[in-house]
Write an enzyme that holds these catalytic residues in place. Structure first.
Site, mmCIF file in Angstrom:
data_model
loop_
_atom_site.group_PDB
_atom_site.id
_atom_site.type_symbol
_atom_site.label_atom_id
_atom_site.label_comp_id
_atom_site.label_asym_id
_atom_site.label_seq_id
_atom_site.Cartn_x
_atom_site.Cartn_y
_atom_site.Cartn_z
ATOM 1 N N LYS A 1 0.944 -1.044 -0.062
ATOM 2 C CA LYS A 1 -0.064 0.235 0.112
ATOM 3 C C LYS A 1 0.969 0.993 -0.002
ATOM 4 C CE LYS A 1 -4.299 0.119 1.785
ATOM 5 N NZ LYS A 1 -5.385 -0.135 2.507
ATOM 6 N N GLU B 1 -8.889 -5.567 -9.559
ATOM 7 C CA GLU B 1 -9.466 -5.175 -8.405
ATOM 8 C C GLU B 1 -10.058 -3.739 -8.799
ATOM 9 O OE1 GLU B 1 -6.836 -4.337 -4.781
ATOM 10 O OE2 GLU B 1 -5.294 -3.767 -6.311
HETATM 11 C C1 LIG Z 1 -5.639 -0.885 -4.094
HETATM 12 C C2 LIG Z 1 -6.472 -1.501 -3.015
HETATM 13 N N1 LIG Z 1 -7.135 -2.663 -3.267
HETATM 14 C C3 LIG Z 1 -7.804 -3.149 -2.250
HETATM 15 C C4 LIG Z 1 -7.944 -2.218 -1.020
HETATM 16 C C5 LIG Z 1 -8.703 -2.859 0.101
HETATM 17 O O1 LIG Z 1 -7.963 -3.398 1.087
HETATM 18 P P1 LIG Z 1 -8.357 -3.302 2.802
HETATM 19 O O2 LIG Z 1 -9.306 -4.161 2.779
HETATM 20 O O3 LIG Z 1 -7.100 -3.690 3.464
HETATM 21 O O4 LIG Z 1 -8.607 -1.962 3.065
HETATM 22 C C6 LIG Z 1 -7.340 -1.125 -0.931
HETATM 23 C C7 LIG Z 1 -7.430 -0.307 0.287
HETATM 24 O O5 LIG Z 1 -7.084 0.775 0.192
HETATM 25 C C8 LIG Z 1 -6.820 -0.448 -1.926
HETATM 26 O O6 LIG Z 1 -6.105 0.647 -1.988
#
Ligand SMILES: Cc1ncc(COP(=O)(O)O)c(C=O)c1O
Length: 197
Positions: free
Chosen positions: A50, A84
């Site tokens: 992230k 995603e």
């Molecule tokens: C690119 C991306 N995919 C998926 C997610 C979902 O991740 P999480 O469930 O840990 O918030 C996020 C959340 O910010 C994201 O930025």
């Protein structure tokens, strides 16, 4: 371009936040479009991280989708599989079973995705992590996005193709209700996931 390893500092900010994709998306489902921006690949910016810089990729897809009148974008891998949404993971439901793209398809392995996989299996639902071709989403019975910000949001349509009967389908509803109980501290079975502050 030559960042050195430095001491890591961390702070946590907390603020009220309404529904991430808007109230309409919560009840009627969100409208998605497949972006022509590819998701970061494992050969470019590590998609599992992230990392702030990587979010230019998500921003291009998100802003493009919003300007075109959609709530969010689905991003593809170089081989045309769904990775995603811009900041949320995708699940599709077919014949009562759940499918979600694998880590090898350049997703961020979200904590909400992980929680949903556990909760779904605890409910006796089958969950498979495997590549999802773009056209398979069109024929899903249901689909939903997951994320800390998004929580669990039903998908109403992808590329103007409606999914299911509109709004949250039965599997999405079941998982969303359980998830809300879990994060709201109303489910003893998952108390280990919560940290009281
Ligand atoms: C690119 C991306 N995919 C998926 C997610 C979902 O991740 P999480 O469930 O840990 O918030 C996020 C959340 O910010 C994201 O930025």
């Amino acid at each position: 371009v030559a960042p050195q390893l430095d001491a890591v500092r961390m702070s946590i900010a907390v603020w009220p936040w309404g529904s991430y994709l808007g109230d309409r998306a919560e009840t009627e489902g969100c409208r998605l479009i497949v972006s022509n921006w590819q998701r970061n690949s494992h050969q470019t910016v590590p998609p599992l991280a992230k990392a702030t810089g990587a979010y230019v990729n998500s921003a291009l897809a998100k802003v493009g989708a919003q300007r075109a009148g959609y709530d969010d974008a689905l991003m593809l891998t170089a081989t045309g599989h769904i990775a995603e949404a811009s900041a949320a993971n995708l699940f599709v439901v077919r014949d009562g079973a759940l499918f979600t793209p694998p880590v090898s398809d350049g997703i961020l392995p979200g904590i909400t995705r992980d929680s949903v996989i556990t909760m779904a299996r605890d409910l006796g639902l089958e969950v498979t992590e495997r590549s999802i071709p773009r056209s398979e989403v069109y024929i899903a019975d249901e689909a939903f996005l997951t994320g800390t910000a998004a929580e669990i949001v039903p998908v109403a349509s992808v590329d103007e193709r409606p999914l299911g009967a509109g709004g949250a389908g039965p599997v999405t509803k079941q998982l969303r209700e359980l998830f809300r109980d879990v994060v709201g501290g109303r489910h003893d079975g998952y108390a280990r996931w919560l940290e009281r502050v």
